[in-house]
Scaffold this motif. Sequence first.
Motif, PDB file in Angstrom:
ATOM      1  N   GLU A 150       3.100  23.253   6.466  1.00 25.86           N
ATOM      2  CA  GLU A 150       2.813  22.837   5.090  1.00 25.86           C
ATOM      3  C   GLU A 150       4.075  22.589   4.281  1.00 25.86           C
ATOM      4  OE1 GLU A 150       0.157  25.451   3.154  1.00 25.86           O
ATOM      5  OE2 GLU A 150      -1.603  24.795   4.300  1.00 25.86           O
ATOM      6  N   ARG A 151       5.214  23.054   4.776  1.00 23.43           N
ATOM      7  CA  ARG A 151       6.471  22.786   4.069  1.00 23.43           C
ATOM      8  C   ARG A 151       6.948  21.354   4.304  1.00 23.43           C
ATOM      9  NH1 ARG A 151       9.852  27.653   6.540  1.00 23.43           N
ATOM     10  NH2 ARG A 151       8.783  26.745   8.361  1.00 23.43           N
ATOM     11  N   GLU A 152       6.419  20.698   5.340  1.00 21.55           N
ATOM     12  CA  GLU A 152       6.773  19.312   5.643  1.00 21.55           C
ATOM     13  C   GLU A 152       5.881  18.378   4.825  1.00 21.55           C
ATOM     14  OE1 GLU A 152       8.876  17.845   8.245  1.00 21.55           O
ATOM     15  OE2 GLU A 152       9.882  19.775   8.170  1.00 21.55           O
ATOM     16  N   THR A 153       6.482  17.557   3.985  1.00 23.46           N
ATOM     17  CA  THR A 153       5.708  16.624   3.169  1.00 23.46           C
ATOM     18  C   THR A 153       6.153  15.196   3.456  1.00 23.46           C
ATOM     19  OG1 THR A 153       7.289  16.821   1.336  1.00 23.46           O
ATOM     20  CG2 THR A 153       5.367  18.296   1.322  1.00 23.46           C
ATOM     21  N   PHE A 154       5.248  14.255   3.211  1.00 26.15           N
ATOM     22  CA  PHE A 154       5.560  12.858   3.478  1.00 26.15           C
ATOM     23  C   PHE A 154       4.600  11.953   2.722  1.00 26.15           C
ATOM     24  CE2 PHE A 154       2.149  13.836   6.360  1.00 26.15           C
ATOM     25  CZ  PHE A 154       1.418  12.648   6.459  1.00 26.15           C
ATOM     26  N   PHE A 155       4.984  10.687   2.581  1.00 24.25           N
ATOM     27  CA  PHE A 155       4.045   9.653   2.170  1.00 24.25           C
ATOM     28  C   PHE A 155       4.379   8.380   2.948  1.00 24.25           C
ATOM     29  CE2 PHE A 155       7.482   8.468  -0.752  1.00 24.25           C
ATOM     30  CZ  PHE A 155       7.396   7.078  -0.810  1.00 24.25           C
ATOM     31  N   THR A 156       3.419   7.502   3.072  1.00 22.77           N
ATOM     32  CA  THR A 156       3.632   6.251   3.799  1.00 22.77           C
ATOM     33  C   THR A 156       3.534   5.072   2.838  1.00 22.77           C
ATOM     34  OG1 THR A 156       1.281   6.020   4.360  1.00 22.77           O
ATOM     35  CG2 THR A 156       2.699   7.204   5.922  1.00 22.77           C
ATOM     36  N   ALA A 157       4.239   4.010   3.169  1.00 18.91           N
ATOM     37  CA  ALA A 157       4.189   2.770   2.389  1.00 18.91           C
ATOM     38  C   ALA A 157       4.158   1.589   3.352  1.00 18.91           C
ATOM     39  CB  ALA A 157       5.405   2.667   1.467  1.00 18.91           C
ATOM     40  N   ASP A 158       3.225   0.691   3.138  1.00 17.11           N
ATOM     41  CA  ASP A 158       3.175  -0.542   3.920  1.00 17.11           C
ATOM     42  C   ASP A 158       4.006  -1.597   3.215  1.00 17.11           C
ATOM     43  OD1 ASP A 158       1.374   0.985   5.294  1.00 17.11           O
ATOM     44  OD2 ASP A 158      -0.097  -0.620   5.543  1.00 17.11           O
ATOM     45  N   LEU A 159       4.961  -2.182   3.937  1.00 15.89           N
ATOM     46  CA  LEU A 159       5.942  -3.092   3.357  1.00 15.89           C
ATOM     47  C   LEU A 159       5.774  -4.489   3.938  1.00 15.89           C
ATOM     48  CD1 LEU A 159       9.031  -0.713   3.800  1.00 15.89           C
ATOM     49  CD2 LEU A 159       7.545  -0.888   1.786  1.00 15.89           C
ATOM     50  N   VAL A 160       5.945  -5.498   3.095  1.00 19.17           N
ATOM     51  CA  VAL A 160       5.857  -6.896   3.518  1.00 19.17           C
ATOM     52  C   VAL A 160       7.027  -7.647   2.895  1.00 19.17           C
ATOM     53  CG1 VAL A 160       4.503  -9.025   3.408  1.00 19.17           C
ATOM     54  CG2 VAL A 160       3.344  -6.842   3.713  1.00 19.17           C
ATOM     55  N   ASP A 161       7.721  -8.484   3.698  1.00 17.03           N
ATOM     56  CA  ASP A 161       8.815  -9.257   3.129  1.00 17.03           C
ATOM     57  C   ASP A 161       8.394 -10.706   2.881  1.00 17.03           C
ATOM     58  OD1 ASP A 161       8.934 -10.566   5.590  1.00 17.03           O
ATOM     59  OD2 ASP A 161      10.756  -9.553   6.253  1.00 17.03           O
ATOM     60  N   ASP A 162       9.313 -11.530   2.405  1.00 20.00           N
ATOM     61  CA  ASP A 162       9.006 -12.910   2.041  1.00 20.00           C
ATOM     62  C   ASP A 162       8.736 -13.795   3.243  1.00 20.00           C
ATOM     63  OD1 ASP A 162       8.931 -12.683  -0.644  1.00 20.00           O
ATOM     64  OD2 ASP A 162      10.954 -13.408  -1.035  1.00 20.00           O
ATOM     65  N   HIS A 163       8.981 -13.264   4.457  1.00 20.73           N
ATOM     66  CA  HIS A 163       8.685 -14.018   5.677  1.00 20.73           C
ATOM     67  C   HIS A 163       7.319 -13.625   6.245  1.00 20.73           C
ATOM     68  CE1 HIS A 163      12.861 -15.482   5.870  1.00 20.73           C
ATOM     69  NE2 HIS A 163      13.181 -14.278   5.437  1.00 20.73           N
ATOM     70  N   GLU A 164       6.560 -12.825   5.470  1.00 19.35           N
ATOM     71  CA  GLU A 164       5.227 -12.349   5.852  1.00 19.35           C
ATOM     72  C   GLU A 164       5.261 -11.441   7.078  1.00 19.35           C
ATOM     73  OE1 GLU A 164       2.212 -15.349   5.941  1.00 19.35           O
ATOM     74  OE2 GLU A 164       2.690 -16.076   3.942  1.00 19.35           O
ATOM     75  N   ASP A 165       6.390 -10.769   7.296  1.00 14.56           N
ATOM     76  CA  ASP A 165       6.485  -9.723   8.305  1.00 14.56           C
ATOM     77  C   ASP A 165       6.205  -8.385   7.641  1.00 14.56           C
ATOM     78  OD1 ASP A 165       7.222 -11.350  10.520  1.00 14.56           O
ATOM     79  OD2 ASP A 165       9.238 -11.513   9.695  1.00 14.56           O
ATOM     80  N   ALA A 166       5.555  -7.482   8.354  1.00 15.79           N
ATOM     81  CA  ALA A 166       5.146  -6.202   7.771  1.00 15.79           C
ATOM     82  C   ALA A 166       5.590  -5.038   8.635  1.00 15.79           C
ATOM     83  CB  ALA A 166       3.633  -6.170   7.604  1.00 15.79           C
TER      84      ALA A 166
ATOM     85  N   ILE B 241       0.864  -1.181   0.000  1.00 19.67           N
ATOM     86  CA  ILE B 241       0.000   0.000   0.000  1.00 19.67           C
ATOM     87  C   ILE B 241       0.899   1.229   0.000  1.00 19.67           C
ATOM     88  CG2 ILE B 241      -1.753   1.329   1.261  1.00 19.67           C
ATOM     89  CD1 ILE B 241      -2.739  -1.231   2.492  1.00 19.67           C
ATOM     90  N   LYS B 242       0.531   2.236  -0.789  1.00 17.98           N
ATOM     91  CA  LYS B 242       1.307   3.479  -0.833  1.00 17.98           C
ATOM     92  C   LYS B 242       0.342   4.656  -0.863  1.00 17.98           C
ATOM     93  CE  LYS B 242       3.109   5.128  -4.611  1.00 17.98           C
ATOM     94  NZ  LYS B 242       3.926   5.364  -5.825  1.00 17.98           N
ATOM     95  N   SER B 243       0.574   5.638   0.014  1.00 14.14           N
ATOM     96  CA  SER B 243      -0.296   6.815   0.055  1.00 14.14           C
ATOM     97  C   SER B 243       0.183   7.856  -0.963  1.00 14.14           C
ATOM     98  CB  SER B 243      -0.290   7.416   1.459  1.00 14.14           C
ATOM     99  OG  SER B 243       0.949   8.086   1.706  1.00 14.14           O
ATOM    100  N   GLU B 244      -0.608   8.889  -1.127  1.00 10.97           N
ATOM    101  CA  GLU B 244      -0.177  10.045  -1.896  1.00 10.97           C
ATOM    102  C   GLU B 244       0.740  10.903  -1.021  1.00 10.97           C
ATOM    103  OE1 GLU B 244      -0.745  10.490  -5.094  1.00 10.97           O
ATOM    104  OE2 GLU B 244      -1.858   8.589  -5.073  1.00 10.97           O
ATOM    105  N   ILE B 245       1.473  11.825  -1.645  1.00  7.94           N
ATOM    106  CA  ILE B 245       2.287  12.762  -0.866  1.00  7.94           C
ATOM    107  C   ILE B 245       1.354  13.735  -0.150  1.00  7.94           C
ATOM    108  CG2 ILE B 245       3.949  14.654  -1.003  1.00  7.94           C
ATOM    109  CD1 ILE B 245       5.407  13.212  -3.153  1.00  7.94           C
ATOM    110  N   GLN B 246       1.590  13.916   1.143  1.00  8.13           N
ATOM    111  CA  GLN B 246       0.734  14.763   1.973  1.00  8.13           C
ATOM    112  C   GLN B 246       1.564  15.822   2.685  1.00  8.13           C
ATOM    113  OE1 GLN B 246      -1.956  12.139   4.382  1.00  8.13           O
ATOM    114  NE2 GLN B 246      -0.834  10.507   3.309  1.00  8.13           N
TER     115      GLN B 246
END
Length: 295
Positions: free
Chosen positions: A90-106, A79-84
């Motif tokens: 308002e000068r601080e920007t970020f986006f989030t990404a949900d990551l999963v590896d081959d061991h099913e850890d997130a 999952i990946k969000s838009e830049i917010q």
Amino acid sequence: MLRSLVGSEMCIRDRQESYPEVKKAPQEENGNRDKLRSTHELSDAPRKRLRSFEDDVTQIGHLSLGLRSDWTIRAWVVIKSEIQKTNSDERETFFTADLVDDHEDAIKATFWNDAAKKFHNKMEVGSEYFISGGEIVGDDTNKTPKQQLSLKLEKNARVEKASDRTKEKSVGSFKTLSEIQKLESEQKFNVIFAVGRMVEKIRREDAEFIKMSVFDQSLKKMKLLLPQEVSAGKNFSFGQIFAVQGCKLARDGEEKVIEATSSSVLISEDKLAYDNIPEVHILSTVINIYPQDKH
């Protein structure tokens, strides 16, 4: 789907040991010393590049607050969000990404400012990356919830494509639900999905269909129509993973829906898993990690 790094480590170790020893140049021969230094730097570069990723990969489940700062993980973006922008500045920007590896850890990663601008367009949902150069933050005292820790990535962050496994599918390439929404009506495509909460029988244009809600690895939702010829003999329950080849985009009233035809091919999860398709691994992990009320 689980990948062993043993072969890679042996290959890297053998390659490292094959580098010739660099002899020191006499102090008075500046030209020779510079020449030897240049040769040494060239021969050392591949070794540094290799060691920065495959040789030092850390499983997401082994991350902790006390871990050294030079960790590298290898993970899929699910999952990946838009830049917010932040509420406070308002000068601080970020986006989030949900990551999963081959061991099913997130784990959830937040990319800030320069890192957000640099990597947002480069990181694709469903692709696999080496990620490093960040800070581990959060609370690791209670590991019962799977996502107590998170990653904070700023200007020193590094992201490199790990593989092209998303392109190696023997049963054909698949469209995400977000991509399908943008297609023209009647355009054919393949889709991989998990069965959602709603499954019912309907009649449409004098034919019987199974109408169901479906979702993909980004938790995007759509409705899917399967004709009786395709769905015959199948039981559909929440979380089952299927793929359909030869679908088209149609409309059910004002709503865009995925419609399979009588010539479409329904592929079950066991066949998809046998063909080692990354979306199956990612989607099954998403189903296990996220609360069912999100699907």
